[in-house]
Design a protein around this motif. Structure first.
Motif, mmCIF file in Angstrom:
data_model
loop_
_atom_site.group_PDB
_atom_site.id
_atom_site.type_symbol
_atom_site.label_atom_id
_atom_site.label_comp_id
_atom_site.label_asym_id
_atom_site.label_seq_id
_atom_site.Cartn_x
_atom_site.Cartn_y
_atom_site.Cartn_z
ATOM 1 N N VAL A 80 -11.136 -4.702 -0.651
ATOM 2 C CA VAL A 80 -11.854 -4.662 -1.939
ATOM 3 C C VAL A 80 -13.180 -3.960 -1.686
ATOM 4 N N PHE B 102 -8.103 3.730 -1.825
ATOM 5 C CA PHE B 102 -7.242 2.640 -2.283
ATOM 6 C C PHE B 102 -7.801 1.286 -1.891
ATOM 7 N N VAL B 103 -7.730 0.332 -2.819
ATOM 8 C CA VAL B 103 -8.079 -1.056 -2.538
ATOM 9 C C VAL B 103 -6.950 -1.951 -3.057
ATOM 10 N N TYR C 111 0.829 -1.210 0.000
ATOM 11 C CA TYR C 111 0.000 0.000 0.000
ATOM 12 C C TYR C 111 0.862 1.258 0.000
ATOM 13 N N ASP D 210 -8.806 -4.130 -8.077
ATOM 14 C CA ASP D 210 -9.923 -3.542 -8.817
ATOM 15 C C ASP D 210 -10.368 -4.560 -9.866
ATOM 16 N N SER E 257 -5.918 1.330 -7.014
ATOM 17 C CA SER E 257 -5.714 -0.029 -6.528
ATOM 18 C C SER E 257 -4.255 -0.430 -6.690
ATOM 19 N N THR F 245 -4.998 -4.231 -10.802
ATOM 20 C CA THR F 245 -6.299 -4.322 -11.443
ATOM 21 C C THR F 245 -6.404 -5.680 -12.132
#
Length: 214
Positions: A126, A151-152, A52, A155, A180, A183
């Motif tokens: 998510v 942010f995840v 992250y 995606d 993300s 993806t």
């Protein structure tokens, strides 16, 4: 990028990414499933924070606080805050919400730093229905703060079901772009380069043609 490949390697090693036939909450039959709940050790948590932090820094986002929606966002903001300090010497405060407001002791709905008048990044694993993110948006905007990004981890880029490119906050009609770590396109590329996994890439392409948002 190399670190995205490293992240997907990590997901496979931890069996977070699985292939087969999976019924999603939406009723769709998906050829893959992503279960971040399996990332539950100290080592896993450290790694997730590092990924992250790297993704955030690569995008050069202006922010001064992290926010994690309860419950899965809580360990994410803690580990990311630690990673930002250890890897980039940024001492970033974090906050997260309770599912239910506390009526005794210090009371309130939030734990952690003061979120008033801040530039905030929301971190989650998510997005499914988007309910927890929209709830976080409401909490943050109530404190006159700005959302720098959301942010995840992954995606899925699916239409109608979740709209993972942006969150449409009904109270103010603002759109918030979703970033993300990877993806579905990154996953396509990864699988296509692995001879033993190429068959899964083809199934993902077929699924994306049917449900992909672009």
């Amino acid at each position: 990028m190399e670190w995205k490949k490293e992240f997907i390697d990590f997901l496979f090693k931890k069996k977070v990414l699985k292939f087969g036939k999976f019924i999603l909450k939406s009723g769709r039959i998906s050829p893959y499933f992503f279960n971040s709940g399996l990332l539950s050790t100290g080592k896993d948590t450290v790694k997730i924070g590092m990924f992250y932090a790297r993704a955030i820094m690569d995008l050069n986002i202006k922010f001064d606080m992290l926010f994690g929606p309860a419950y899965k966002g809580i360990p994410i903001v803690v580990s990311t805050s630690i990673a930002l300090k250890n890897q980039y010497n940024l001492d970033i405060p974090y906050s997260f919400n309770r599912k239910e407001e506390k009526k005794y002791g210090e009371g309130g709905q939030l734990i952690g730093g003061d979120i008033k008048n801040k530039k905030i990044i929301i971190l989650d694993d998510v997005i499914t229905s988007g309910i927890s993110i929209n709830h976080s948006v409401k909490i943050i905007e109530k404190e006159n703060s700005k959302i720098s990004s959301i942010f995840v981890l992954l995606d899925r880029k699916e239409k109608k079901e979740t709209n993972l490119y942006k969150i449409n906050h009904s109270n103010n009609q603002k759109n918030y772009k979703i970033n993300s770590i990877i993806t579905i396109n990154d996953l396509f590329f990864y699988l296509s380069k692995k001879e033993k996994l190429r068959k899964y890439a083809n199934k993902l392409v077929e699924y994306h043609k049917k449900y992909g948002s672009f």
